[in-house]
Design an enzyme around this catalytic site. Structure first.
Site, PDB file in Angstrom:
ATOM      1  CE1 TYR A   1     -18.769  -9.667  29.236  1.00 50.10           C
ATOM      2  CE2 TYR A   1     -18.528 -12.386  29.089  1.00 50.10           C
ATOM      3  CZ  TYR A   1     -18.547 -10.922  29.698  1.00 50.10           C
ATOM      4  OH  TYR A   1     -18.012 -10.743  30.839  1.00 50.10           O
TER       5      TYR A   1
ATOM      6  CB  CYS B   1     -10.602  -9.475  20.898  1.00 50.45           C
ATOM      7  SG  CYS B   1     -11.639  -9.160  22.056  1.00 50.45           S
TER       8      CYS B   1
ATOM      9  CB  CYS C   1      -0.425  -0.120   1.120  1.00 60.11           C
ATOM     10  SG  CYS C   1      -1.798   1.412   1.704  1.00 60.11           S
TER      11      CYS C   1
ATOM     12  CB  CYS D   1      -8.069   0.748   1.652  1.00 56.64           C
ATOM     13  SG  CYS D   1      -7.818  -0.396   3.352  1.00 56.64           S
TER      14      CYS D   1
ATOM     15  CD  GLU E   1     -24.844  -8.172  22.728  1.00 57.69           C
ATOM     16  OE1 GLU E   1     -22.618  -8.735  23.112  1.00 57.69           O
ATOM     17  OE2 GLU E   1     -24.083  -6.769  23.910  1.00 57.69           O
TER      18      GLU E   1
HETATM   19  N1  SAH Z   1     -19.921 -13.066  19.770  1.00 56.10           N
HETATM   20  C1  SAH Z   1     -20.002 -12.096  19.252  1.00 56.10           C
HETATM   21  C2  SAH Z   1     -18.954 -10.794  19.429  1.00 56.10           C
HETATM   22  C3  SAH Z   1     -18.759 -10.721  20.469  1.00 56.10           C
HETATM   23  S1  SAH Z   1     -18.039  -8.840  20.889  1.00 56.10           S
HETATM   24  C4  SAH Z   1     -20.087 -12.488  18.161  1.00 56.10           C
HETATM   25  O1  SAH Z   1     -19.850 -13.535  17.057  1.00 56.10           O
HETATM   26  O2  SAH Z   1     -20.459 -11.196  17.057  1.00 56.10           O
HETATM   27  C5  SAH Z   1     -17.960  -9.232  22.845  1.00 56.10           C
HETATM   28  C6  SAH Z   1     -19.878  -8.236  23.071  1.00 56.10           C
HETATM   29  O3  SAH Z   1     -19.988  -8.532  24.503  1.00 56.10           O
HETATM   30  C7  SAH Z   1     -19.885  -7.031  22.452  1.00 56.10           C
HETATM   31  O4  SAH Z   1     -21.136  -7.370  21.352  1.00 56.10           O
HETATM   32  C8  SAH Z   1     -20.884  -6.620  23.840  1.00 56.10           C
HETATM   33  O5  SAH Z   1     -21.517  -5.607  23.706  1.00 56.10           O
HETATM   34  C9  SAH Z   1     -20.819  -7.326  24.796  1.00 56.10           C
HETATM   35  N2  SAH Z   1     -20.700  -7.322  26.341  1.00 56.10           N
HETATM   36  C10 SAH Z   1     -20.028  -6.245  26.885  1.00 56.10           C
HETATM   37  N3  SAH Z   1     -20.212  -6.500  28.319  1.00 56.10           N
HETATM   38  C11 SAH Z   1     -21.449  -7.436  28.499  1.00 56.10           C
HETATM   39  C12 SAH Z   1     -21.888  -7.579  29.277  1.00 56.10           C
HETATM   40  N4  SAH Z   1     -20.988  -7.566  30.997  1.00 56.10           N
HETATM   41  N5  SAH Z   1     -22.539  -9.031  28.795  1.00 56.10           N
HETATM   42  C13 SAH Z   1     -22.834  -9.400  28.013  1.00 56.10           C
HETATM   43  N6  SAH Z   1     -22.750  -8.892  26.834  1.00 56.10           N
HETATM   44  C14 SAH Z   1     -21.594  -7.522  27.213  1.00 56.10           C
END
Ligand code: SAH
Length: 469
Positions: free
Chosen positions: A317, A414, A73, A163, A338
């Protein structure tokens, strides 16, 4: 200390930070240098000095490291996107795998963890992998309208319509939009004066379906986009164009998207697949940006979950339920939790779209919903999957999880630092790390995604005892 700001010195890069900066020592004094890699001998110019360390800018590579490549790039150095394009992809993979190993050892205390780690799952083609792009629109020094990306740590736009980690079609889309804006004298948004109309262009591309969405983010409503029929007419000629939208964001904010969307043409969503699961994606939906590697990562999570069809699984999550729906293909019942309500709306819609009726979603904090539901029902899950944000899991949730005693915990992460911290807690309470896989989702960036299988053999025993009884 003799070093001064703007002083040019020779430096050999000896280390590489988690943020992708090279580190060299000048008479024992550490200097961080962006755009360098381990083994480079370089002329650098000191930019900032602190008490115990400083920063310098790369002036010239005198002897390149064997791991260095020429970034394909042309704006790799200016752009705030790819941080480590100058490092060969082979070495990028090594760097990411080592980060997970080092965190698990140093923070988690898991000596000899390497033996449990699979070789990294890298990308076959580490280019053109993103399905979503957000281009700021602005003016260059001469007053011409440009689209591109922000330079590192600033809001200066580095012009770039092509990009290399984005879909090729974005170039055509941006050129049509820029031509239209110029012709109709429509002003880009100016952050300082909070005037002008067009803030960003968002594109989404369905890698499997080929469907394309374009969304113009405006400091106003769609009626203010004069002559928009002409723009639509041009954009809809692009093969795959499915949805042309306007999003309104009138706030003084760094957030790109506002809350409301209007349709200019076509549907208000595109569809795409991860594996066999179909998803509807709107301008505001969260959706994984690298669908090819997401499938690799979630397939690994599914493999680690070891489902045979009779299991009860929690997916904590869960976002829009991507992993939940993946697991539901193989489990008896999946519960997703979530915190963001709109994500759960998407999750429920996607479950219905795929005719999956063995998934239940809850809106709320995992650390509150899970103990409450466990207390109410007393039902123990076979598997718990977590995919927390970078800060990791809430500690009370980890204790609830070990109390619920699933035989397997699958931790999708992550951030290897918080993964290691949380695994340590789980292992102090009887679990053991069995397998770890690192999956590269974001080539040329420093992001590291991994998945870890933890098991507790006592939990399986407990369960079979209780079913025997
Ligand atoms: N597994 C999901 C991505 C997860 S990213 C997928 O594959 O699409 C992490 C996620 O955790 C986010 O969506 C965020 O909003 C959520 N999150 C953050 N703190 C949280 C909590 N205390 N309890 C539940 N979810 C939460």
């Amino acid at each position: 200390m003799e070093l001064k700001k703007n002083q040019e010195i020779l430096l050999t890069i000896e280390d590489f930070t988690r943020e992708g900066e090279g580190l060299g020592k000048y008479q024992g004094f550490p200097l961080f240098v962006k755009d360098t890699v381990i083994g480079d001998k370089a002329k650098v110019s000191v930019t900032k000095l602190k008490k115990n360390y400083g920063y310098a800018r790369l002036v010239e590579i005198l002897e390149p490291s064997p791991d260095r490549v020429t970034p394909p790039c042309p704006v790799a150095r200016q752009c705030g996107g790819c941080k480590i394009q100058q490092l060969s992809y082979e070495k990028q993979k090594e760097f990411k795998w080592n980060q997970v190993a080092n965190c698990l050892k140093r923070i988690g205390g898991f000596d000899g963890i390497e033996a449990k780690m699979e070789p990294i799952y890298g990308m076959e083609h580490p280019w053109r992998y993103r399905n979503k792009a957000q281009y700021p629109i602005g003016l260059d020094k001469d007053g011409s309208i440009i689209a591109g990306f922000y330079a590192g740590r600033t809001h200066t736009i580095v012009p770039n319509t092509d990009c290399l980690i984005q879909a090729e079609v974005n170039k055509d889309i941006l050129e049509i939009i820029l031509r239209y804006l110029r012709k109709n004298h429509i002003r880009p948004y100016d952050e300082k004066s909070h005037t002008g109309l067009v803030r960003h262009v968002l594109t989404r591309v369905g890698f499997v379906t080929g469907e394309i969405m374009v969304c113009l983010v405006l400091n106003g409503k769609k009626e203010q986009l004069k002559n928009s029929a002409a723009l639509v007419e041009q954009l809809r000629q692009i093969p795959g164009m499915t949805s042309i939208m306007v999003n309104t964001n009138k706030e003084k904010t760094n957030r790109i998207l506002g809350a409301s969307c209007e349709t200019l043409w076509g549907r208000d969503y595109i569809e795409d697949y991860i594996g066999d699961v179909r998803y509807q994606i709107g301008p505001l939906s969260f959706f994984q940006v690298n669908p090819v590697q997401t499938k690799v990562l979630y397939s690994k999570a599914l493999e680690y979950a070891g489902l045979k069809g009779e299991e009860i699984v929690w997916d904590l999550y869960c976002g829009i339920g991507t992993i939940s729906l993946f697991l539901a293909q193989k489990a008896k019942q999946v519960y997703g939790v979530e915190i963001v309500k709109e994500a759960i709306d998407d999750a429920r819609r996607n479950a219905a779209l795929n005719q999956m009726d063995n998934v239940t979603f809850y809106v709320g904090k995992a650390e509150e919903i899970v103990p409450a539901e466990y207390q109410r029902t007393g039902i123990r899950p076979d598997v718990i999957v977590v995919d927390p944000p970078r800060k990791g899991c809430d500690e009370t949730l980890l204790h609830t999880m070990t109390t619920m005693a699933p035989s397997r915990i699958v931790y999708v992460s992550c951030d290897p630092g918080t993964l290691a911290r949380d695994c340590r807690i789980l292992c102090e309470e009887g679990y053991e790390i069995e397998r770890v896989a690192v999956v590269d989702q974001f080539g040329h960036s420093c992001h590291v995604e991994s998945v870890c299988l933890l098991s507790n053999s006592k939990c399986t025993d407990l369960k079979s005892e209780s079913t025997d009884a």
